[in-house]
Design a protein around this motif. Structure first.
Motif, mmCIF file in Angstrom:
data_model
loop_
_atom_site.group_PDB
_atom_site.id
_atom_site.type_symbol
_atom_site.label_atom_id
_atom_site.label_comp_id
_atom_site.label_asym_id
_atom_site.label_seq_id
_atom_site.Cartn_x
_atom_site.Cartn_y
_atom_site.Cartn_z
ATOM 1 N N ALA A 52 -3.365 -7.720 1.231
ATOM 2 C CA ALA A 52 -3.176 -7.689 -0.227
ATOM 3 C C ALA A 52 -1.718 -7.426 -0.548
ATOM 4 O O ALA A 52 -1.152 -6.405 -0.124
ATOM 5 N N ALA A 53 -1.118 -8.357 -1.301
ATOM 6 C CA ALA A 53 0.265 -8.174 -1.761
ATOM 7 C C ALA A 53 0.254 -7.316 -3.017
ATOM 8 O O ALA A 53 -0.585 -7.502 -3.904
ATOM 9 N N ILE A 54 1.193 -6.378 -3.082
ATOM 10 C CA ILE A 54 1.305 -5.481 -4.222
ATOM 11 C C ILE A 54 2.552 -5.876 -5.001
ATOM 12 O O ILE A 54 3.654 -5.937 -4.444
ATOM 13 N N ALA B 131 6.404 -10.020 -3.690
ATOM 14 C CA ALA B 131 5.643 -8.786 -3.566
ATOM 15 C C ALA B 131 6.565 -7.622 -3.231
ATOM 16 O O ALA B 131 7.505 -7.766 -2.444
ATOM 17 N N ALA C 185 -3.045 -13.803 2.418
ATOM 18 C CA ALA C 185 -3.080 -12.988 1.193
ATOM 19 C C ALA C 185 -4.298 -13.360 0.364
ATOM 20 O O ALA C 185 -4.579 -14.544 0.123
ATOM 21 N N ASN D 248 -4.696 -12.503 -2.732
ATOM 22 C CA ASN D 248 -4.335 -12.327 -4.140
ATOM 23 C C ASN D 248 -4.710 -13.547 -4.957
ATOM 24 O O ASN D 248 -4.652 -14.695 -4.499
ATOM 25 N N ALA E 283 -3.955 -14.923 -9.179
ATOM 26 C CA ALA E 283 -3.161 -14.673 -10.385
ATOM 27 C C ALA E 283 -4.052 -14.859 -11.593
ATOM 28 O O ALA E 283 -4.569 -15.958 -11.838
ATOM 29 N N VAL F 191 3.263 -16.077 -0.517
ATOM 30 C CA VAL F 191 3.787 -14.883 -1.156
ATOM 31 C C VAL F 191 5.003 -14.424 -0.372
ATOM 32 O O VAL F 191 4.944 -14.298 0.864
ATOM 33 N N SER G 225 -1.534 -17.775 1.993
ATOM 34 C CA SER G 225 -2.739 -17.249 1.352
ATOM 35 C C SER G 225 -3.950 -17.384 2.269
ATOM 36 O O SER G 225 -3.975 -18.197 3.205
ATOM 37 N N THR H 246 1.664 -22.486 -6.433
ATOM 38 C CA THR H 246 0.420 -21.811 -6.811
ATOM 39 C C THR H 246 -0.629 -22.872 -7.109
ATOM 40 O O THR H 246 -0.330 -23.938 -7.648
#
Length: 624
Positions: free
Chosen positions: A131-133, A150, A168, A170, A172, A186, A195, A230
């Motif tokens: 998980a990217a923060i 990230a 990842a 994640n 959006a 990411v 991803s 994306t």
């Protein structure tokens, strides 16, 4: 400034403003920067999903759900990692093309369970999640320009990092929490992280993904992407739209080989209260694993939404074109016409956006509308200002024109510009008057004083005529022509004209008597009045017309002033006028005499009555 110049300036300024505003919005849109429009675009996008309806999901993407049944079978949640290892081996053993574990394995667990899971991951080539923060608004150092950056990454525990591929997980989401994109790459402090769905699709295809302009290529398939690579999401329907098998069936060994063979399989939690979930257009609580499965399906088949640079350029071009068209419509057309055209353009674009969505193309529904707003506002305000200027100018012009016509005629022409476009024959009373001795008086007064005297004289004539409903058709120096029965005839036209003829003499004599320059001793007044048929019409050229009356009755009225001069009378009226007025006794009692006289230019003599002869005035001491 002429109104045409003002309109051109307004149209130019409106278009310039619209282009500047639309250009700024389009540039921001092309750069993918967030704006207030996104909050409006999101519900309109959901509406397009609902209008288009659910669609079949590809059969080669499968979810193994850790659902309520699986939790009961396992006896706990989260599942022991030894149980997850069993599930991974079972999925791989059933012939899956790739296996993804949508479980964050951040912390260490039981040593034997972790060892079992690490071994299963390594043997099956499974993909696990990280998980990217992101720190909103913070500047973070990425390794690649244009990618989401990230601040840090929650990596799987080191026990698993070397055993499996990592992706990842994640997504959006918009301001409402609905997932709209999945970032395929990411950028973080440790490099670029692909991803989770991209890793799964690439392993299933047996090819490394390559990036192009607005696309990612996996083997022979090119999948369009949005800015920063994306992937726009095109949901298939509510939860369960993607084929799903309960993990409980695998734990019991009851799964069928045909369900898994050559499929991309994602293992993740779906039990209520145990899994992350998202609101989508079709479902308020769609499990996160199904969102990732949707992205994996798009990467396998290229059936996601197309929201690439070309689509964004279409949005921007439409915004600029519609903004300019709207500004011109409101600047050049009446408000109703501008509103109609703008509404038609907006409806056409909205319909086009809906039809494009059905074909998998995501065009912005809001951007062109927002671009049109200043053109509408400035066009309406500016047009109202121009119309106000035009109205004021027309009022001033009408007021100026009214000064060249009697009030009754001016009002009638203003209400009916076609009045007397065709001649009209009718009976009317005609009154002529002039000042006797005026030539000599004007020589003594000089030009300026003569002009002032005539203005006063004309004011007396107008006041007297209008008081009785007469209309001064024109002034001829020291004379005037007055009609009764214009613009519309009335039964008492003759009676009012007869009274006005006497009142006109009295009014002019009173005016002369009240002057201090002794003009009364040198100047007198003569009035001739007659009643009969006339022709009312517009005479003159096409560029300059004048309303007047013609006919024998007009000539007779004019000649009666000559008769008055011969008789030494101030007032001469025809018997025709007296009879038409009903032969009022008060008027007949006041006349000095009646006789038949010849009229210059006419064969038949005319019966007349006259008043205020020199002899009668002497007998009454000059009283009028």
């Amino acid at each position: 400034m002429r109104l045409r110049t003002l309109r051109a300036a307004h149209a130019t300024l409106a278009v310039a403003l619209a282009l500047a505003w639309a250009g700024a919005l389009a540039l921001r849109h092309l750069e993918g920067r967030a704006s207030f429009l996104d909050r409006i675009e999101a519900p309109l996008l959901d509406l397009r999903f609902l209008l288009s309806g659910p669609r079949p999901a590809p059969a080669d993407v499968l979810i193994v759900a850790i659902d309520e049944e699986a939790v009961r079978e396992a006896g706990s949640f989260p599942l022991r990692r030894s149980a997850v290892a069993r599930l991974v081996r079972a999925i791989h053993g059933l012939g899956a093309a790739s296996v993804g574990v949508d479980i964050l394995l951040v912390d260490p667990g039981d040593e034997r369970d972790d060892a079992a899971l690490a071994s299963a991951l390594a043997e099956t080539g499974a993909v696990i999640g990280a998980a990217a923060i992101f720190n909103t608004g913070a500047e973070t150092a990425g390794t690649e320009p244009g990618l989401p950056e990230a601040a840090r990454v929650l990596w799987p525990h080191e026990r698993f990092r070397g055993a499996a591929a990592i992706g990842a997980v994640n997504v959006a989401a918009d301001q409402g929490g609905t997932p709209r994109h999945v970032p395929l790459l990411v950028s973080g402090p440790d490099g670029v992280l692909p991803s989770f769905p991209l890793q799964l699709a690439a392993r299933a295809a047996g090819a490394n993904p390559t990036l192009g302009t607005d696309l990612v290529r996996i083997g022979p398939l090119a999948v369009p992407t949005d800015l920063g690579w994306t992937l726009p999401l095109r949901f298939y329907g509510p939860r369960g739209a993607i084929p799903t098998v309960s993990a409980a069936a695998l734990l019991r060994g009851a799964a069928e080989h045909s369900q898994f063979e050559r499929r991309v399989v994602l293992l993740g939690a779906t039990a209520v209260g145990t899994a992350d979930s998202f609101a989508t257009p079709f479902d308020p609580v769609m499990p996160g694993v199904e969102v990732l499965a949707t992205a994996a399906a798009h990467l396998r088949h290229g059936d996601g939404l197309v929201r690439d640079g070309r689509a964004r350029r279409i949005d921007g071009g439409a915004a600029v074109a519609l903004a300019a068209a709207t500004a011109l419509a409101f600047a050049l057309l009446p408000p109703a016409g501008g509103l109609l055209i703008s509404a038609a353009l907006a409806a056409a674009w909205l319909l086009g956006a809906v039809l494009a969505f059905r074909s998998g193309i995501w065009l912005g529904a809001v951007l062109p509308f927002a671009a049109m707003a200043p053109g509408v506002a400035f066009g309406i305000v500016g047009r109202q200002a121009l119309d106000r200027i035009r109205t004021l100018r027309l009022l001033r012009s009408e007021e100026a024109l009214r000064r060249f016509q009697a009030p009754a005629l001016a009002a009638r022409i203003a209400a009916d510009p076609s009045y007397l476009a065709e001649p009209v024959a009718q009976d009317a009373a005609v009154l002529f008057l002039d000042l006797s001795g005026f030539t000599g008086a004007s020589e003594r007064l000089g030009p300026e004083r003569t002009r002032n005297m005539l203005k006063e004289f004309h004011a007396v004539v107008c006041d007297t005529a209008e008081r009785r409903g007469g209309v001064v058709i024109n002034f001829m120096g020291d004379g005037a022509m007055v009609l009764f029965g214009v613009p519309d005839p009335a039964p008492d036209d003759a009676a009012r004209a007869l009274r006005a003829s006497a009142e006109m003499v009295e009014a002019v004599r009173d005016w002369l008597a009240n002057r201090t320059d002794g003009l009364a001793s040198r100047v007198g007044v003569r009035v001739g009045a007659h009643h009969g048929p006339v022709v009312l019409s517009r005479l003159g050229s096409a560029a300059q017309e004048q309303i007047t009356a013609t006919g024998d009755s007009v000539n007779v009225a004019s000649r009666l002033m000559e008769v008055g001069k011969g008789l030494g009378a101030a007032l001469v009226v025809s018997a025709d006028l007296i009879r038409a007025a009903g032969s009022p006794p008060d008027f007949l009692a006041a006349v000095d005499g009646r006789r038949r006289v010849g009229i210059r230019g006419r064969v038949e003599p005319l019966e007349i009555a006259y008043r205020w002869t020199a002899a009668a005035s002497a007998e009454t001491g000059g009283a009028s």
